[in-house]
Design an enzyme around this catalytic site. Structure first.
Site, PDB file in Angstrom:
ATOM      1  N   CYS A   2      -8.547 -16.253  -0.887  1.00  0.00           N
ATOM      2  CA  CYS A   2      -7.770 -16.016   0.322  1.00  0.00           C
ATOM      3  C   CYS A   2      -8.325 -14.766   1.001  1.00  0.00           C
ATOM      4  CB  CYS A   2      -6.318 -15.784  -0.029  1.00  0.00           C
ATOM      5  SG  CYS A   2      -5.656 -16.960  -1.208  1.00  0.00           S
ATOM      6  N   ARG A  27     -12.967 -17.979   3.720  1.00  0.00           N
ATOM      7  CA  ARG A  27     -12.547 -17.758   2.327  1.00  0.00           C
ATOM      8  C   ARG A  27     -11.381 -18.653   1.923  1.00  0.00           C
ATOM      9  NH1 ARG A  27     -13.980 -12.685   0.014  1.00  0.00           N
ATOM     10  NH2 ARG A  27     -12.174 -12.953  -1.293  1.00  0.00           N
ATOM     11  N   TRP A  74      -5.740 -19.861   0.492  1.00  0.00           N
ATOM     12  CA  TRP A  74      -6.317 -21.020  -0.210  1.00  0.00           C
ATOM     13  C   TRP A  74      -5.381 -21.255  -1.380  1.00  0.00           C
ATOM     14  CZ3 TRP A  74      -8.250 -22.065  -5.122  1.00  0.00           C
ATOM     15  CH2 TRP A  74      -9.028 -23.215  -5.233  1.00  0.00           C
ATOM     16  N   ASN A 100      -3.934 -11.805  -2.877  1.00  0.00           N
ATOM     17  CA  ASN A 100      -5.023 -12.672  -3.342  1.00  0.00           C
ATOM     18  C   ASN A 100      -5.037 -12.595  -4.862  1.00  0.00           C
ATOM     19  OD1 ASN A 100      -5.729 -12.975  -0.713  1.00  0.00           O
ATOM     20  ND2 ASN A 100      -7.711 -11.949  -0.858  1.00  0.00           N
ATOM     21  N   GLY A 101      -5.333 -13.713  -5.511  1.00  0.00           N
ATOM     22  CA  GLY A 101      -5.398 -13.701  -6.977  1.00  0.00           C
ATOM     23  C   GLY A 101      -4.305 -14.581  -7.563  1.00  0.00           C
ATOM     24  N   GLU A 483     -28.368 -29.777  -7.163  1.00  0.00           N
ATOM     25  CA  GLU A 483     -27.957 -29.014  -5.985  1.00  0.00           C
ATOM     26  C   GLU A 483     -27.819 -29.941  -4.766  1.00  0.00           C
ATOM     27  OE1 GLU A 483     -26.653 -26.329  -5.409  1.00  0.00           O
ATOM     28  OE2 GLU A 483     -27.103 -25.785  -3.353  1.00  0.00           O
ATOM     29  N   LYS A 487     -24.368 -30.413  -2.708  1.00  0.00           N
ATOM     30  CA  LYS A 487     -24.259 -30.174  -1.267  1.00  0.00           C
ATOM     31  C   LYS A 487     -23.609 -31.369  -0.595  1.00  0.00           C
ATOM     32  CE  LYS A 487     -24.577 -26.847  -1.058  1.00  0.00           C
ATOM     33  NZ  LYS A 487     -24.935 -25.868  -2.042  1.00  0.00           N
ATOM     34  N   GLU A 490     -19.754 -31.818  -1.596  1.00  0.00           N
ATOM     35  CA  GLU A 490     -18.779 -30.815  -1.150  1.00  0.00           C
ATOM     36  C   GLU A 490     -18.505 -30.851   0.342  1.00  0.00           C
ATOM     37  OE1 GLU A 490     -19.860 -26.731  -2.005  1.00  0.00           O
ATOM     38  OE2 GLU A 490     -21.952 -27.161  -1.654  1.00  0.00           O
ATOM     39  N   HIS A 506     -30.657 -44.276 -19.214  1.00  0.00           N
ATOM     40  CA  HIS A 506     -29.680 -44.164 -20.298  1.00  0.00           C
ATOM     41  C   HIS A 506     -28.253 -44.351 -19.798  1.00  0.00           C
ATOM     42  CE1 HIS A 506     -32.877 -42.965 -22.989  1.00  0.00           C
ATOM     43  NE2 HIS A 506     -33.301 -42.155 -22.021  1.00  0.00           N
ATOM     44  N   LYS A 605     -14.992 -19.984  -0.083  1.00  0.00           N
ATOM     45  CA  LYS A 605     -16.322 -19.408  -0.223  1.00  0.00           C
ATOM     46  C   LYS A 605     -16.457 -18.578  -1.485  1.00  0.00           C
ATOM     47  CE  LYS A 605     -20.454 -18.504   1.130  1.00  0.00           C
ATOM     48  NZ  LYS A 605     -21.407 -19.596   0.838  1.00  0.00           N
TER      49      LYS A 605
HETATM   50  C1  F6R Z   1     -21.604 -24.513  -3.463  1.00  0.00           C
HETATM   51  C2  F6R Z   1     -21.047 -23.190  -3.601  1.00  0.00           C
HETATM   52  C3  F6R Z   1     -20.374 -22.835  -4.878  1.00  0.00           C
HETATM   53  C4  F6R Z   1     -20.790 -21.422  -5.310  1.00  0.00           C
HETATM   54  C5  F6R Z   1     -19.990 -20.996  -6.546  1.00  0.00           C
HETATM   55  C6  F6R Z   1     -20.439 -19.647  -7.052  1.00  0.00           C
HETATM   56  O1  F6R Z   1     -22.196 -24.683  -2.225  1.00  0.00           O
HETATM   57  O2  F6R Z   1     -21.115 -22.389  -2.720  1.00  0.00           O
HETATM   58  O3  F6R Z   1     -20.644 -23.767  -5.886  1.00  0.00           O
HETATM   59  O4  F6R Z   1     -22.152 -21.424  -5.573  1.00  0.00           O
HETATM   60  O5  F6R Z   1     -18.635 -20.948  -6.225  1.00  0.00           O
HETATM   61  O6  F6R Z   1     -20.289 -18.675  -6.064  1.00  0.00           O
HETATM   62  P1  F6R Z   1     -21.045 -17.287  -6.138  1.00  0.00           P
HETATM   63  O7  F6R Z   1     -22.491 -17.556  -6.026  1.00  0.00           O
HETATM   64  O8  F6R Z   1     -20.503 -16.517  -4.975  1.00  0.00           O
HETATM   65  O9  F6R Z   1     -20.686 -16.682  -7.460  1.00  0.00           O
END
Ligand code: F6R
Length: 610
Positions: A2, A27, A74, A100-101, A483, A487, A490, A506, A605
């Site tokens: 948040c 965020r 969030w 937050n938390g 990855e 992408k 998500e 497999h 984020k």
């Molecule tokens: C995917 C993404 C997340 C972050 C993960 C770790 O696109 O952004 O999977 O990679 O939440 O975040 P950081 O790198 O900030 O620790």
């Protein structure tokens, strides 16, 4: 997760709070709210949905206030709705808290407060905080002491901002496990969970550490511990600019950040490559370089996309520096009671530097005496500050929730560390120079790949209605397959899986039919012939194939439905190139589906809860 912003000064706080919340919306974005004090009264306004709908609501109210706090949420406990949105308040509605938390013992506290006659109206864990503070205020304590007493009772994590009608000259901010900064202005001060929220107003900030709080007045602030011991805090000057956190003419932050990669990759290696010596110089590692080079084992720990770059790092370090390397999800690492030796080095990778699991794993590693190194993008973040030594990726602010440029920059830093260790062990000067020269060429090669944007958009259009995707790669390109799949899922909500190409036989091959697109990462390297066999196996089952292939590979076009041709480089650097078409493919599919790529549903984020 948040976002928090607060203002105290001579100006009207409402536009400042809204502006800050918009900057923080990446965020968390399921609801938002503010509380403020004006004309001797305290008020709050909350809304489900985005900050823009809160703004619409506020527009008609014509509020003028010099003291306020705002939050973008969030959801963790309780559905995203207006009632559960922050700020939360006491029963008298004269004390407001944003949080937050996660308060882990909120059920116990809630029950005991209900027994004392407190009414709860939300499903959140956060609502216990204003009621707890209220309990201590009613015993005659000041706001500051009441906050301290309340925080002594809660278990879990928090970044909070508090205002109180009866003490309208201050905001109280406190932190444990969730980032918080105080922004210093002239006759005005700020509180924020992220400097981007207040960058338009000040570049002077004070980072609170866990267990610390600030009492913020309009013309000064005092810092103390939650245990009420006064402390001195250093003021830090932020170098980030507002331009860096704007969209710069792009439709989305994600596209801007993908397109920025020639520069961000360049910035990650700037001044760090020593071409004549065929090695890398990393200032942040200088004090621990001997210990790192002598480590018997390297563990890399991270989450999400950063975990994928850790997997590429494992290949780099084992193949080039010949150091046994293991990769661990940070969330698993800390609860597994891992065997850590004093001669282990543990690298923690995090774009935000605030990911709760990664931060907790870092603390665990330090406690067990290992060398703990951080690779972070956000300057001054918790992981950056708490690591024993560290390296910034210098990718610049990443706002789009889907990580793109942070990933390529993390790979650059891992390549630099690998080069540095390998050259101090047994890598030859010639091999070291070759890696340095190939790294230097990457920005131009990325530029070349970005020119394929229209071609990739066309392919995206063909596949936008697919329900599933498979991504396959071998060796260094297996983490890239993971990855690429992450992408896509998500931001487009299409189910996608990444696999090592050979694993397909497999199990996953059972899924293949003419509705299943398969993305192969198939550059011409030593695994090429094997990848081609895998492509044939998919073709035989009428799967639709997109291949990321080498620019000189004419053969592959006969085998696949679409090929995206990219320049070659040495194997260890290939993921930095091969991931870029996958980022663009995911981006365009999501845009064509009409989705909000910068703020995908349910995601945030920076994951500051476990
Ligand atoms: C995917 C993404 C997340 C972050 C993960 C770790 O696109 O952004 O999977 O990679 O939440 O975040 P950081 O790198 O900030 O620790």
């Amino acid at each position: 997760m948040c976002g928090i912003v607060g203002y105290i000064g001579n100006k009207n706080c409402i536009p400042i709070l809204l502006n800050g919340l918009k900057r923080l919306e990446y965020r968390g974005y399921d609801s938002a709210g503010i509380a403020y004090i004006a004309n001797g009264e305290a008020h709050f306004v909350k809304n489900k949905g985005k900050v823009s709908s809160l703004e619409d609501k506020l527009r008609n109210l014509n509020i003028v206030s010099n003291l306020g706090i705002g939050h973008t949420r969030w959801a963790t406990h309780g559905v995203p709705n207006e009632i559960n949105a922050h700020p939360h308040f006491n029963m008298a509605k004269n004390l407001f808290v944003i949080h937050n938390g996660i308060i882990e013992n909120y059920q116990t506290i809630r029950t005991s407060l209900i027994n004392l006659g407190y009414n709860f109206i939300t499903e959140t864990d956060s609502e216990v905080i204003p009621h707890l503070i209220d309990r201590f205020l009613n015993e005659g304590h000041s706001l500051c002491r009441s906050v301290q007493f309340a925080l002594n009772e809660v278990q879990g994590t928090y970044g909070i901002a508090v205002i109180y009608l009866n003490e309208p000259d201050k905001i109280i901010a406190a932190r444990k496990g969730s980032p918080l900064v105080v922004g210093i202005g002239e006759n005005e001060n700020f509180v924020a969970s992220d400097v981007s929220a207040i960058l338009a107003y000040t570049k002077q900030v004070v980072y609170l550490e866990d267990g610390e709080m600030a009492v913020v007045y309009k013309d000064h602030f005092t810092a103390k511990t939650i245990a009420d011991v006064e402390i001195e805090k250093e003021v830090t000057e932020i170098t980030m600019t507002l331009d860096e956190i704007d969209k710069g003419g792009y439709a989305h932050f994600m596209l801007k950040e993908i397109m920025e990669q020639p520069d961000s990759v360049q910035n990650s290696m700037r001044g760090r490559l020593l071409f004549d010596e065929g090695t890398a110089k990393l200032g942040g590692l200088e004090t621990v370089a001997d210990r790192l080079v002598d480590s018997k084992r390297i563990i890399i720990s991270a989450c999400g996309t950063s975990w994928h770059s850790a997997l590429v790092g494992e290949y780099m370090l084992e193949q080039k520096a010949r150091v046994p390397t293991e990769v661990e999800y940070a969330s698993e690492f800390r609860y597994r009671n891992p065997i850590i030796n004093k001669d282990d080095a543990i690298i923690f990778i995090s774009q935000s530097g605030e990911t709760a699991d990664t931060l907790a794993a870092l603390r665990e590693a330090k406690q067990r005496g290992a060398l703990a190194i951080g690779i972070c993008n956000v300057v001054g973040s918790s992981i950056a500050r708490e690591s024993m030594s560290g390296i910034y990726t210098h990718a610049g602010p990443e706002i789009g929730v889907a990580s793109t440029k942070a990933f390529s920059s993390q790979l650059i830093v891992l390549a630099l560390i690998t080069l540095m260790i390998a050259r101090r062990k047994d890598m030859s000067l010639v091999d070291g120079k070759n890696i340095a020269v190939e790294m230097e060429k990457l920005p131009d090669k990325i530029r070349q790949i970005l020119k394929l944007n229209d071609e990739i958009e066309f392919i995206a259009n063909e596949f936008k209605s697919s329900r599933n995707f498979l991504y396959l790669g071998r060796g260094y390109n297996f983490p890239v397959a993971l990855e690429g799949a992450l992408k896509l899922k998500e931001i487009s909500y299409i189910h996608a899986e990444g696999y090592p190409a050979a694993e397909m036989k497999h199990g996953p091959i059972a899924l293949i039919d003419d509705n299943m697109p398969v993305v192969f990462i198939a550059p011409k390297d030593s695994t090429y012939d094997k990848i081609v066999s895998n492509i044939e196996e998919i073709r035989a089952r009428r799967g639709r194939i997109i291949a990321i292939a080498s620019e000189n590979d004419d053969n592959i076009d006969k085998l696949v439905d679409y090929s995206i041709k990219i320049p070659d480089t040495i194997r260890m650097l290939m993921p930095i190139l091969s991931v870029i078409p996958l980022q663009l493919l995911a981006y365009h599919i999501a845009v064509k589906k009409g989705l909000n790529v910068d703020q995908p549903r349910n995601l945030a984020k920076s994951v500051t809860v476990e």
